[in-house]
Each structure stands twice: as C-alpha cells, then as structure tokens.
Design a protein around this motif. Structure first.
Motif, short mmCIF file in Angstrom:
data_model
loop_
_atom_site.label_atom_id
_atom_site.label_comp_id
_atom_site.label_asym_id
_atom_site.label_seq_id
_atom_site.Cartn_x
_atom_site.Cartn_y
_atom_site.Cartn_z
N CYS A 52 -20.10 39.51 -37.35
CA CYS A 52 -18.87 40.09 -37.87
C CYS A 52 -18.85 41.61 -37.82
O CYS A 52 -17.86 42.24 -38.20
CB CYS A 52 -18.61 39.60 -39.29
SG CYS A 52 -19.69 40.36 -40.53
N GLY A 53 -19.94 42.20 -37.39
CA GLY A 53 -19.97 43.66 -37.30
C GLY A 53 -20.23 44.35 -38.63
O GLY A 53 -20.25 45.58 -38.69
N CYS B 233 -26.56 39.94 -43.20
CA CYS B 233 -25.28 40.63 -43.20
C CYS B 233 -24.73 40.70 -44.62
O CYS B 233 -24.63 39.69 -45.31
CB CYS B 233 -24.29 39.94 -42.28
SG CYS B 233 -22.67 40.72 -42.35
N LYS C 208 -26.26 46.22 -36.94
CA LYS C 208 -24.95 45.74 -37.38
C LYS C 208 -24.92 44.23 -37.22
O LYS C 208 -25.61 43.68 -36.37
CB LYS C 208 -23.85 46.32 -36.46
CG LYS C 208 -23.09 47.47 -37.10
CD LYS C 208 -21.79 47.77 -36.35
CE LYS C 208 -22.03 48.14 -34.91
NZ LYS C 208 -20.84 48.61 -34.20
N CYS C 209 -24.13 43.56 -38.01
CA CYS C 209 -24.07 42.11 -37.90
C CYS C 209 -23.52 41.69 -36.55
O CYS C 209 -22.40 42.05 -36.21
CB CYS C 209 -23.19 41.54 -39.02
SG CYS C 209 -22.97 39.74 -38.88
N PRO C 210 -24.29 40.94 -35.78
CA PRO C 210 -23.84 40.52 -34.46
C PRO C 210 -22.63 39.59 -34.54
O PRO C 210 -21.93 39.40 -33.56
CB PRO C 210 -25.03 39.78 -33.87
CG PRO C 210 -26.19 40.13 -34.73
CD PRO C 210 -25.64 40.45 -36.08
#
Length: 721
Positions: free
Chosen positions: A448-449, A428, A444-446
RNA sequence: GGGCGCUUAGCUCAGUGGUAGAGCGUUUCGUUGACAUCGAAAAGGUCAGAAGUUCGAUCCUUCUAGCGCCCACCA
C-alpha cells in the motif's frame, strides 16, 4: 620407569583415590593434548563420528539431566575415539529465548523491577550480560563432568553466523510459500506478554462453572460469560431438531441486547456442536476462542475483540471496561442473574490451556504473527524415519514421533519478547502487512505504500535451535559441514522430542536435503530415589556439581549409566553414587596390589604364560567382546554393570585372591606369569572402563608399566576382543 | 477422547518360549599385609490378575485391574 617416578606412584597409591586432586589435572592434560579436536587426533583416526551437543540453556547451573547427557554422549565419543574414529563432539550454549527471559524476569521481580518499565535495548543488554556470565559458568561445569568436546568449535545460538543461517532459512521459507504472517488466534500469556506455540502450553484439568444464558428463545451454555460482548453468532448442530427452526435465522435477543449491544444474532449450524453437551447450543465468540475462531472463518462471521492483551475487558464492554476477565465474569454473571437471563449454573470439569511456565490461563487472542506451514516439512520427516534413514534407539519413540508429526499444526514462530533473535521483517503501519526483509532494504510498504517499521518480535527459540546441527557446522560451505554432516547421533532428553528433535529433522531435511543425524538416543528424566520429579521447591534436587565434589565425577557418571535404560526415567539416589565411589576406590586398590606385586617385574621380558592364565585371559577377552557388543547396541547400562561386576567380583575377588598363593610361592616362572596376567587384566580393564570412568582410568594408565610407551589412554586402541 | 508404555526380590531395575537375575538394602560370620570405601555366606519372588496358543508361558495373543507419559478445539 625411573625411581623418582616409581616413588611418586607408590606414594600416591598408598592413599585412597582422591578425585579432587586428580580430575582437574587430568582434564587439563586432555585439553592440552588436543585430542578433543578431531583435526588433532593421530593419523589412524579417519572416519568421522559426530555428535552435536544439545546446547544447555545458559541461564543457570547444570542439573542432573545435563549430567546424564554429558555422561552418555561422552561415553559414546570416548568409545568411538578409542575405536579410531575421527570424533567430533561439538559443544554449544543456548540463549533459550523465552526460558531465559522468564528466569531473568524473576530476578528483576526480586529486585523490585519490571521489564515492562525498561527499554527494549536495555533489557536485551542486561540479559546478554547475565547469559554470558552463566555460559562461562556452564562451560566450566561441563569440564568438571569430563566432557571431551571440542571447545575450539563451540557455538552460541546468538553467534553472528548462526543468526545468518537462521535468517537464510526464514527467507527460504518465505520464498517457498511455507511462511505467512497471519491474523490468527494465538495462545497469549497475559503475564509474560507474549504468544506461545501449542507446545508451550499445558492442559490443566479444572472444575469451573458452566453458565446457561438465555439468548432470546435459545438458551446456551458457556464457561466464559464475560466474552458475550464479542458474540457474533449462536451455533447449533444441524441435526438438532430442537433448534432447526432457527437455523439460518436471526433471533431476537430480548433483554440480553443490553449486554451484547445488538438486538439480533444469527444462528448457524455446524457439526462441531455436540447435541448432548449443555443445551446443544453455544455462543460464538471468534475473537476469544480457538474453536469459535474456526467457526467464524467457516461461516464468515465478524470478529469482535473485547479483551485486551493485559487480559482486561476493553471499551466495547461498557461498564465492564478495565476489569480483568475473571473479575468481569463474576460481575457479568451477577448482572445477568438480576436481569433473569441466567437460566442455571452447574459445575463441570474441563481442560484449560495454561502457560507452561507460570500456569496462568492462556487467553486466546487474535494477533498478527509469523507462522510456518509445517505439514510439508513434517511429511518428509515422517518418510525419513519410516524408511529407516533416521533410527530411534527405542522403537516406541518412533510411534510417538509419528503420532505427533501426523497431527502437527502450523507453527507460530514469533514471540513478543526482547531476548532472542530479532525477526528480520518489516511491518506496514498502515495496512498491517508483514514482509520478510533479511537485507533491511524495504523502506515502504510494497502493498500500500505506507510507512513500515521493523518487526519488534523475536523468533521462538526452537526455530533457531531446530537448525542447530547444520548451522553449527557452517552450512552451506563450511569445511566441517562437508566432513561431519549428517551427524551420527542425536542424544537428548525424551521430553524435547517434539520441541527440538522433530524440528531438527524437519529443518535438516528441508534446508540440506539430508537428515541431520542417523540415530536418535533419547534418555528419560532423572528422578529422585522415590521416583519423584526433582524440583527446587521440593528440595529433592541432586546437583551434579555437588555430587562430583563429594564423590568424584567418575562415581557420578557410573551412577548415571548403570540402571539407565534408553527412554525410561531413572531413579537416582545419593547412595548409588556413593556405591560407585567405593568402586573407584576398589579399582585403586587393585592397582596398588598389582603394581606392588609388579614392582621388580620387567613387562617386556619373555614370559611363559601358564595354562591357567591363558584361560583367565580368554575369559576376559570374551567378557570384553560382550561388553563391546552392548556398547555398540547402546546398552550402556548393561556394559557398565558387567564391567563393575567383572572388575570387582572376578578380577578382585577371584583372580587376585588366587594369585596371592602364587605370588608368595617359589616357582618364579609361575610367579612371573601371574604378575604378567594381573598387569594385562588391569590394563584391559582400565581401557574398557575409560569411557565410563575417564579420570581414574587415565590416572591409573599413567602408572602402568605396560602402558604402551606412556601414550594417553584417551587415544588408546580399544581391544579387538 | 486418542496414542504410547509400565506392573519381576524390601527398593531401583535387567532378562529369556524350557523350572528366575543384578545393584543397593537385610541377616549371620570374618580384621596380622591391596582395599572395612573390605571379605565369606544366607534369607527373600505362584515374574499384577484371568483366559487362550504350546509338550511347556514371566516371555506370544486377548481381556481385566492399577500406574505413568505424550497428544487433543465438547463450549
């Protein structure tokens, strides 16, 4: 045998043995026979016997160490093949990640280039071309050494199926919570721009200065004054009365504040601090020292990084920014001295960690890396060896193995180099978290998105080669895996016991539930005649390929077997190889004598064997029995020496000499018995010698009138006695 | 600092609770038919040192000395 063939044999035997003319031809005939491939062996070969070859690094020529493993493993394989086993010796080549990259970087340097100015893909492609060319070269050299391995099953550590296996293991480790991405302190080599595992660093004793610096009321001792900008505490021993009043307090630093950029530092107490060393007080710099890092974690200290990955001081150090650490040290010390903050300076010797390749000092750095929690895997490996499921031929390696396994630490498996298997993970951009992603689905970062990017690191080469035995056999569904795993023997250099052997045991047990091999034979280092380590810079390297060209492969192989006890280093002098060339020639002349005596002899005719000959054969059989026992119990050095001694000093010096009178005599019955006996001894000698000296024995075998219908020696039955 | 080994003939190394072995090297002799890339013979060791166990130790035990390797976070 027809006349034409007889003439050919006679002509050949009249000249001294010529390995150059013989070896290539014989090797080709073996390859064409298909007998290297267990599936093509005759019916009687049922029970498997498997050795996975330690894959040589495909980055240069074979050295004496390679020749040792080829000789020992080929000996075992040939012996077992003759005993009727379904033998598989699976060859391979190792891309050897960091090792190869270092070799290639040297090449670039010579050309005035640098990998740091190249695109990732560009350098990868170049090293791939380099490696594949070397791989081909290396395979041919293995052939020259007589390796009877199954080329149809050859594997490369970057083969697609191998990478798939490695990825599956990575994923499983993650799932089982044995993998983590941690911001921990790691060993950083500023020259090679990568982190290294504990095993890839060496401790080097050196004498440095120990600097005593005044931190307000407390004077501390340090060897690295240039890191004072990253200090976040002072540590003392809890029982040290000199400092007890400060423990838990923040002390005023006085003039030193100008350097550190803060006016106070906390004093912590920890048993780790030795009262008797230096002043009994030390500065804590968690970002640049492994011990301090641990202290920092324990006492919840801030970490302040002040050195960058090029080994230079960063912007937090003010006027020192941009200086290399060593350079900065001098300037800082000078400035401290001018500020009267340097209490004293003294020499002291300590061990410094250095890169095992370039010997430059390791810079401990905090960096996010992938780590394997290895202790649970180690526990199972210890059990497998302790229970005898896996046996070491030399017991003392068992002790070394236990010692290492019991003190094992989490394993950093990520390297910041291009050459290797890419780590299938996403990082990320926002929060820095890493996620295993073997299917390439995370976008996408699981957590923080945030946006993610593909991890640019590659695996430690030992992470993939640690899975070699089951990966090469096609775990989990491959036919070979079912038939040949667990393998019987792991034979390799004792120097990679912890790098490779231990990891194979751990991964083998973890992934397949079974040990990857049953027995471990470790050979020592090949040294020169003076027992010095061979190295290119010393110019004492013995190139096996040169020796083969000069004296013949069989001679080289004998020289590498006799006097080579499992686990201890061996001395190899060129004269020793020469001695076995003489032996090859002796055997050749024995053959000439015997065959010329037998030129008008029909081996299938009924013969009355003289009592004297019966006794001679009985003695031979008993010798073979002992030699067989030596081989079974891995005393190859002993078996080789006994064979040499028997053939030269019994067969040639006594049996042949005594036969001369009988051959010249008039008693034709006695003469026939003598000839028959000579042929029989020659035949058996050649059979038993074959695993040691495969080329000359196969060549002689083809000339024998009693060679069982001209089948090849490579699959001839081992004598029962 | 911890661990594992090693010390036997000039060299490289085997080996065994009962007065020491191999290869190479050295010395001497030997060449008309398998081989001079050869043959015959010889010299050469208080098995690192000390103590102990034993009828007996090179071998088992302990210590000492020297050497080597692996591991290790006293700045």
């Amino acid at each position: 045998m027809n006349d034409e063939k007889l003439n050919q044999i006679n002509e050949k035997l009249l000249k001294p043995y010529n390995p150059k003319e013989t070896e290539g031809r014989i090797y080709k005939s073996w390859e064409e026979s298909g007998y290297f491939n267990p599936d093509k062996l005759p019916e009687r070969h049922k029970e498997p016997f498997t050795i996975i070859m330690p894959p040589p690094n495909a980055n240069g020529s074979l050295h004496a160490g390679h020749a040792v493993f080829v000789t020992i493993e080929d000996l075992m394989i040939r012996y077992k093949r003759m005993r009727g086993y379904k033998t598989l010796w699976l060859p391979g080549a190792d891309h050897a990640g960091f090792e190869t990259q270092v070799v290639y970087e040297k090449k670039l340097e010579k050309e005035g280039r640098s990998r740091f100015k190249m695109e990732r893909q560009e350098i990868y492609d170049e090293i791939m071309a380099f490696t594949l060319a070397n791989k081909k070269h290396m395979e041919n050299q293995l052939r020259e050494l007589g390796a009877s391995c199954d080329w149809s099953r050859e594997k490369f550590t970057l083969d697609k199926d191998i990478i798939e296996t490695v990825y599956a293991t990575f994923k499983k480790l993650d799932k089982d919570d044995l993998l983590y991405r941690g911001k921990r302190i790691i060993n950083w080599c500023a020259k090679h721009q990568t982190s290294l595992s504990e095993l890839e660093t060496n401790a080097k004793d050196q004498t440095d200065k120990l600097y005593y610096i005044k931190y307000g009321p407390i004077t501390i001792a340090t060897s690295r004054p240039e890191t004072i900008f990253g200090d976040t505490a002072i540590a003392v021993n809890p029982h040290d009365k000199r400092y007890s009043q400060y423990i838990g307090e923040e002390i005023e630093l006085g003039k030193l504040s100008e350097f550190i950029g803060k006016s106070k530092l906390k004093v912590i107490a920890d048993e780790y601090v030795e009262k008797d060393f230096g002043t009994g007080a030390l500065k804590v710099t968690p970002a640049h020292d492994p011990n301090d890092f641990e202290l920092g974690k324990k006492h919840n200290l801030e970490t302040v990084e002040v050195i960058d990955k090029y080994g230079k001081l960063n912007e937090k150090t003010g006027k020192y920014a941009g200086m290399k650490a060593e350079e900065a040290r001098k300037v800082v010390v000078q400035d401290l001295e001018e500020a009267s903050l340097l209490a004293k300076m003294e020499n002291f010797s300590h061990a410094v960690k250095v890169c095992y390749k370039c010997e430059k000092t390791i810079e401990p750095m905090i960096m996010p890396q992938w780590f394997v929690r290895i202790t649970p895997l180690a526990k199972k490996a210890i059990e497998a060896v302790a229970s005898g499921e896996i046996k070491f031929v030399s017991k003392n390696f068992e002790k070394i193995f236990f010692h290492w396994m019991k003190n094992i630490q989490d394993w950093n498996i990520s390297r910041q180099i291009a050459w290797g298997i890419p780590i299938p993970a996403k990082i990320c951009d926002n929060c820095g978290e890493g996620f295993v992603d073997t299917e390439d689905v995370i976008k996408k970062c699981p957590k923080c998105g945030g946006a993610v990017y593909k991890d640019t690191d590659t695996f430690d080469t030992w992470f993939s080669s640690g899975q070699w035995p089951f990966a090469t056999l096609g775990y989990p569904d491959g036919k070979d895996f079912k038939e040949f795993y667990p393998t019987n023997m792991m034979e390799t250099g004792s120097d990679i016991l912890s790098f490779w052997v231990a990891r194979m045991i751990m991964f083998g047990l973890y992934i397949t539930g079974k040990p990857p091999f049953k027995t471990i034979y470790l050979h020592g280092l090949v040294r020169d005649a003076e027992k010095k380590k061979m190295s290119k810079s010393k110019g004492n390297v013995i190139s096996p390929i040169e020796m083969t060209a000069k004296y013949g492969t069989d001679a080289l192989r004998m020289a590498l077997i006799v006097g080579n006890t499992p686990g201890s280093d061996m001395a190899l002098a060129e004269d020793k190889i020469k001695g076995y060339k003489h032996f090859a020639n002796k055997l050749w002349n024995i053959t000439r004598f015997t065959l010329s005596a037998a030129s008008n002899f029909d081996p299938s005719a009924r013969i009355d064997i003289a009592e004297q000959d019966k006794a001679t054969l009985l003695e031979l059989n008993s010798k073979i029995e002992y030699i067989t026992k030596d081989i079974e119990e891995y005393r190859f050095y002993m078996a080789g020496e006994k064979l040499y001694h028997y053939i030269w000093h019994n067969f040639a010096d006594i049996i042949i000499e005594e036969s001369k009178k009988r051959l010249a005599g008039k008693d034709s019955q006695d003469k026939d018995s003598a000839i028959w006996t000579l042929l029989e001894i020659l035949k058996k000698s050649v059979i038993v010698l074959h695993p040691f000296m495969p080329f000359i024995t196969e060549e002689i075998w083809s000339m024998l009138p009693n060679n069982n219908g001209e089948k090849m020696l490579i699959i001839e039955k081992w004598p029962n006695k």
